[in-house]
Design a protein around this motif. Sequence first.
Motif, PDB file in Angstrom:
ATOM      1  N   UNK A  29      31.247 -20.827  18.293  1.00 21.28           N
ATOM      2  CA  UNK A  29      32.089 -21.198  19.092  1.00 21.28           C
ATOM      3  C   UNK A  29      30.857 -22.825  19.804  1.00 21.28           C
ATOM      4  N   UNK A  30      29.058 -22.228  18.799  1.00 22.42           N
ATOM      5  CA  UNK A  30      28.104 -23.519  19.200  1.00 22.42           C
ATOM      6  C   UNK A  30      29.404 -24.503  18.885  1.00 22.42           C
ATOM      7  N   UNK A  31      29.596 -24.774  17.215  1.00 20.37           N
ATOM      8  CA  UNK A  31      30.509 -26.122  16.623  1.00 20.37           C
ATOM      9  C   UNK A  31      31.689 -26.207  17.449  1.00 20.37           C
ATOM     10  N   UNK A  32      32.369 -25.742  17.300  1.00 21.13           N
ATOM     11  CA  UNK A  32      33.444 -25.976  18.173  1.00 21.13           C
ATOM     12  C   UNK A  32      33.686 -26.907  19.780  1.00 21.13           C
ATOM     13  N   UNK A  33      32.611 -26.611  20.179  1.00 21.54           N
ATOM     14  CA  UNK A  33      31.907 -26.380  21.730  1.00 21.54           C
ATOM     15  C   UNK A  33      31.737 -27.608  21.376  1.00 21.54           C
ATOM     16  N   UNK A  34      30.997 -28.866  20.239  1.00 20.73           N
ATOM     17  CA  UNK A  34      30.165 -29.717  20.035  1.00 20.73           C
ATOM     18  C   UNK A  34      28.609 -30.026  20.918  1.00 20.73           C
ATOM     19  N   UNK A  35      28.199 -28.149  20.560  1.00 22.59           N
ATOM     20  CA  UNK A  35      27.359 -27.265  20.903  1.00 22.59           C
ATOM     21  C   UNK A  35      26.993 -27.819  22.212  1.00 22.59           C
ATOM     22  N   UNK A  36      28.020 -26.673  22.839  1.00 18.63           N
ATOM     23  CA  UNK A  36      27.621 -26.438  24.386  1.00 18.63           C
ATOM     24  C   UNK A  36      27.844 -25.172  24.711  1.00 18.63           C
ATOM     25  N   UNK A  37      28.676 -24.416  23.984  1.00 18.16           N
ATOM     26  CA  UNK A  37      28.887 -22.887  23.900  1.00 18.16           C
ATOM     27  C   UNK A  37      27.671 -22.017  23.652  1.00 18.16           C
ATOM     28  N   UNK A  38      27.138 -21.609  24.205  1.00 22.67           N
ATOM     29  CA  UNK A  38      26.101 -20.835  23.562  1.00 22.67           C
ATOM     30  C   UNK A  38      25.573 -19.792  23.873  1.00 22.67           C
ATOM     31  N   UNK A  39      24.962 -18.714  23.287  1.00 23.00           N
ATOM     32  CA  UNK A  39      24.936 -17.518  23.451  1.00 23.00           C
ATOM     33  C   UNK A  39      24.191 -17.067  24.922  1.00 23.00           C
ATOM     34  N   UNK A  40      24.362 -16.331  25.740  1.00 19.99           N
ATOM     35  CA  UNK A  40      23.878 -16.076  26.736  1.00 19.99           C
ATOM     36  C   UNK A  40      23.505 -15.024  27.295  1.00 19.99           C
ATOM     37  N   UNK A  41      24.039 -13.896  25.930  1.00 21.86           N
ATOM     38  CA  UNK A  41      23.184 -12.237  26.275  1.00 21.86           C
ATOM     39  C   UNK A  41      24.353 -11.277  25.844  1.00 21.86           C
ATOM     40  N   UNK A  42      24.687  -9.695  26.594  1.00 19.60           N
ATOM     41  CA  UNK A  42      25.165  -8.855  26.006  1.00 19.60           C
ATOM     42  C   UNK A  42      26.090  -8.985  26.662  1.00 19.60           C
ATOM     43  N   UNK A  43      27.054  -7.731  26.310  1.00 23.76           N
ATOM     44  CA  UNK A  43      28.064  -6.452  27.698  1.00 23.76           C
ATOM     45  C   UNK A  43      28.618  -5.830  26.914  1.00 23.76           C
ATOM     46  N   UNK A  44      28.233  -4.617  27.249  1.00 21.96           N
ATOM     47  CA  UNK A  44      29.056  -3.567  26.830  1.00 21.96           C
ATOM     48  C   UNK A  44      28.775  -3.075  28.079  1.00 21.96           C
ATOM     49  N   UNK A  45      29.831  -1.043  27.903  1.00 24.80           N
ATOM     50  CA  UNK A  45      30.442  -0.919  28.626  1.00 24.80           C
ATOM     51  C   UNK A  45      29.889   0.709  28.974  1.00 24.80           C
ATOM     52  N   UNK A  46      29.489   1.794  30.215  1.00 23.70           N
ATOM     53  CA  UNK A  46      29.072   2.682  30.195  1.00 23.70           C
ATOM     54  C   UNK A  46      30.718   3.582  30.798  1.00 23.70           C
ATOM     55  N   UNK A  47      30.278   4.963  30.534  1.00 21.30           N
ATOM     56  CA  UNK A  47      31.197   6.239  30.701  1.00 21.30           C
ATOM     57  C   UNK A  47      30.978   5.937  32.542  1.00 21.30           C
ATOM     58  N   UNK A  48      30.789   5.669  33.535  1.00 31.08           N
ATOM     59  CA  UNK A  48      29.973   5.576  34.468  1.00 31.08           C
ATOM     60  C   UNK A  48      30.552   4.508  35.993  1.00 31.08           C
ATOM     61  N   UNK A  49      31.383   4.803  36.662  1.00 29.76           N
ATOM     62  CA  UNK A  49      31.387   4.707  37.561  1.00 29.76           C
ATOM     63  C   UNK A  49      30.546   3.184  38.198  1.00 29.76           C
ATOM     64  N   UNK A  50      29.668   3.300  38.466  1.00 25.85           N
ATOM     65  CA  UNK A  50      28.335   2.201  39.015  1.00 25.85           C
ATOM     66  C   UNK A  50      27.339   2.527  37.938  1.00 25.85           C
ATOM     67  N   UNK A  51      27.182   1.847  36.988  1.00 29.51           N
ATOM     68  CA  UNK A  51      26.471   1.493  35.820  1.00 29.51           C
ATOM     69  C   UNK A  51      25.820   1.141  35.723  1.00 29.51           C
ATOM     70  N   UNK A  52      24.296   1.783  35.201  1.00 24.00           N
ATOM     71  CA  UNK A  52      23.135   1.059  35.217  1.00 24.00           C
ATOM     72  C   UNK A  52      22.507   1.999  33.837  1.00 24.00           C
TER      73      UNK A  52
END
Length: 164
Positions: A90-113
């Motif tokens: 993504x970094x190369x394809x975007x000419x170094x503008x699309x970068x790592x921002x962080x992480x995502x994941x799911x939780x088996x709960x309605x209002x995740x914490x």
Amino acid sequence: MNLKLCDNLVYARPNGGRIKLPVEVIASIHGYIQNDRHKPEGGGVMLGRYIIDSQDVVIDKISFPMPGDRATRTTFFRKKRAHQQVIDRAWEASNHTCTYLGEWHTHPEPHPSPSSIDDTNWKRKLKNDIVDSDSLFFLIVGTSEMRMWEGHRRSRTITMLKLL
């Protein structure tokens, strides 16, 4: 999930900026929501861009669970190498503008914490990940809502962001 797939999600950052989660990204996450009791957690990395002359951030894409990742009903551990290749492409394809921002994941709960494992992992990432920004973002996708946190690398503080 109660989120409408026609709406972007925008969260307020403590510094006055915003972080936008476009409807296309929300839709791509939708299939990983743990809406039945046998579905394991899913996750990946978030990629995007910082908007010049502002404190705004846009998440343009995410990586998805890959072979080698480990997942149970209540845990997700991503294999670093495969997701790093997504980041690098993504970094190369975007000419170094699309970068790592962080992480995502799911939780088996309605209002995740964040679990204690999440908290430990996020603080480790704030300390060890090599990025150009002072912040990393962490998204947890619950069965009824998506919540976002911002972690600050210098202070190692993590703040839940308010949905606008």
